[in-house]
Design a protein around this motif. Structure first.
Motif, PDB file in Angstrom:
ATOM      1  N   LEU A 118       3.612   6.856 -10.581  1.00  0.00           N
ATOM      2  CA  LEU A 118       3.806   6.063  -9.212  1.00  0.00           C
ATOM      3  C   LEU A 118       4.280   4.616  -9.950  1.00  0.00           C
TER       4      LEU A 118
ATOM      5  N   GLU B  97       7.335   2.324  -0.621  1.00  0.00           N
ATOM      6  CA  GLU B  97       8.343   1.764   0.677  1.00  0.00           C
ATOM      7  C   GLU B  97       8.102   0.542   0.808  1.00  0.00           C
ATOM      8  N   GLU B  98       6.844   0.009   1.052  1.00  0.00           N
ATOM      9  CA  GLU B  98       6.339  -1.255   1.486  1.00  0.00           C
ATOM     10  C   GLU B  98       6.713  -2.286  -0.007  1.00  0.00           C
TER      11      GLU B  98
ATOM     12  N   SER C  95       0.754  -1.116  -0.002  1.00  0.00           N
ATOM     13  CA  SER C  95      -0.195  -0.063  -0.134  1.00  0.00           C
ATOM     14  C   SER C  95       0.870   1.027   0.206  1.00  0.00           C
ATOM     15  N   SER C  96       2.248   1.270  -0.156  1.00  0.00           N
ATOM     16  CA  SER C  96       3.226   2.269  -0.446  1.00  0.00           C
ATOM     17  C   SER C  96       4.313   1.834  -1.160  1.00  0.00           C
TER      18      SER C  96
ATOM     19  N   ASN D 248      -3.043   3.030  -3.159  1.00  0.00           N
ATOM     20  CA  ASN D 248      -1.951   3.713  -2.526  1.00  0.00           C
ATOM     21  C   ASN D 248      -2.618   4.393  -1.492  1.00  0.00           C
ATOM     22  N   VAL D 249      -2.304   3.864  -0.228  1.00  0.00           N
ATOM     23  CA  VAL D 249      -3.079   4.512   0.927  1.00  0.00           C
ATOM     24  C   VAL D 249      -2.585   6.269   0.858  1.00  0.00           C
ATOM     25  N   LYS D 250      -1.208   6.398   0.770  1.00  0.00           N
ATOM     26  CA  LYS D 250      -0.812   7.621   0.768  1.00  0.00           C
ATOM     27  C   LYS D 250      -1.412   8.722  -0.164  1.00  0.00           C
ATOM     28  N   ALA D 251      -1.933   8.143  -0.983  1.00  0.00           N
ATOM     29  CA  ALA D 251      -2.636   9.001  -2.147  1.00  0.00           C
ATOM     30  C   ALA D 251      -4.132   8.913  -2.105  1.00  0.00           C
ATOM     31  N   GLY D 252      -4.693   8.578  -0.959  1.00  0.00           N
ATOM     32  CA  GLY D 252      -6.148   8.743  -0.790  1.00  0.00           C
ATOM     33  C   GLY D 252      -6.663   7.284  -1.291  1.00  0.00           C
TER      34      GLY D 252
END
Length: 303
Positions: A145, A105-106, A102-103, A131-135
């Protein structure tokens, strides 16, 4: 017929690979055929930690297909490496790890865990993830991305080949394919499922608890074939094609438009011995066409 194919430096004994999420972790299908017969197995999507997935109901049959909203239920990478992978015939059949994160980095952390794993031949990066960091928007809908995720996985995977699995839920599949290639992908695979939904007019409720799911099966094949054709003409890296393959002719259509190998998904639910049978059926059809190897057929569509 020489059935062997090369993709991203990995040799497959034949072009038949089972698609992630449709073949469990491989062992579940041993009552129906010999796993060593397959060219490859892309195992169920793997996350850093185990996931329970979405609430029920999460599967519904549709006209010539099915919708799923499983939610990447899986045992997690630690359990897979310790207890699932050792039971697979990875010396004879290429094992492909499908990465879910979900990111950015992950994704890198996951790739690092597989970098030195001898039993995994190839990493398949699922950029249809939210992508949790992009909503919550999918990585695969943003070329920037896609490139960043690919670069991250490449930087952490050492010499392990990287294949990016592309979503059809985009305006232009060639833009996504080029982004993966620019990020350093060794190969691409496509397509993932098409977003869809089904409703019950009597209950006035969606058929899936998640409301929206991924459409797969024969209904999506024309879309998948178009995407593979366009992507293969847009990049120089090899592709695995998938989407609605239900017979040998379907498989050869994907190779004709440029795919090096194919993946079988929903066909495994229709009959669990399908992928094993398909190996023989493809070889018989190739012989009927007078082929001696795939290079003389692949990408020869005349348009």
């Amino acid at each position: 017929m020489d059935m062997r194919v090369q993709i991203a430096g990995v040799e497959l004994k034949n072009p038949v690979v089972t698609a992630s999420g449709t073949f469990g972790y491989g062992q579940e299908f041993t009552p129906y055929g010999d796993l060593k017969k397959l060219g490859g197995i892309s195992v169920k999507g793997l996350s850093l930690k185990p996931r329970k997935g979405n609430p029920m109901p999460r599967l519904v049959e549709t006209a010539s297909g099915m919708l799923n909203a499983i939610g990447i239920q899986n045992v997690g990478v630690e359990e897979f490496l310790g207890n699932k992978l050792p039971k697979l015939p990875w010396k004879e059949t290429a094992i492909i790890a499908n990465l879910y994160a979900s990111s950015v980095e992950e994704f890198g952390d996951l790739a690092g865990l597989f970098a030195d794993e001898e039993g995994v031949a190839l990493l398949e990066v699922n950029v249809s993830c939210p992508n949790v960091k992009a909503g919550g928007s999918a990585f695969g809908q943003d070329p920037t991305l896609i490139r960043k995720v690919t670069e991250m996985v490449r930087s952490r995977s050492k010499d392990k080949p990287v294949m990016v699995k592309l979503s059809p839920n985009v305006t232009d599949i060639t833009v996504a394919a080029r982004a993966a290639e620019e990020g350093g992908a060794h190969a691409i695979s496509l397509i993932n499922t098409i977003s869809g939904m089904a409703v019950d007019i009597r209950r006035r409720r969606p058929c899936l608890a998640n409301v929206v799911g991924g459409l797969s099966g024969p209904a999506v094949k024309p879309v998948a074939l178009r995407c593979v054709h366009q992507a293969c003409n847009a990049v120089t890296i090899p592709a695995m094609g998938m989407g609605g393959i239900s017979c040998a002719q379907d498989a050869l259509e994907f190779i004709l438009v440029g795919a090096h190998a194919i993946q079988v998904g929903t066909g495994n639910f229709i009959r669990p011995d399908f992928s094993f049978r398909l190996v023989d059926e493809i070889e018989a059809l190739a012989d009927e066409l007078g082929l001696s190897n795939w290079d003389e057929f692949r990408g020869t569509l005349q348009v």
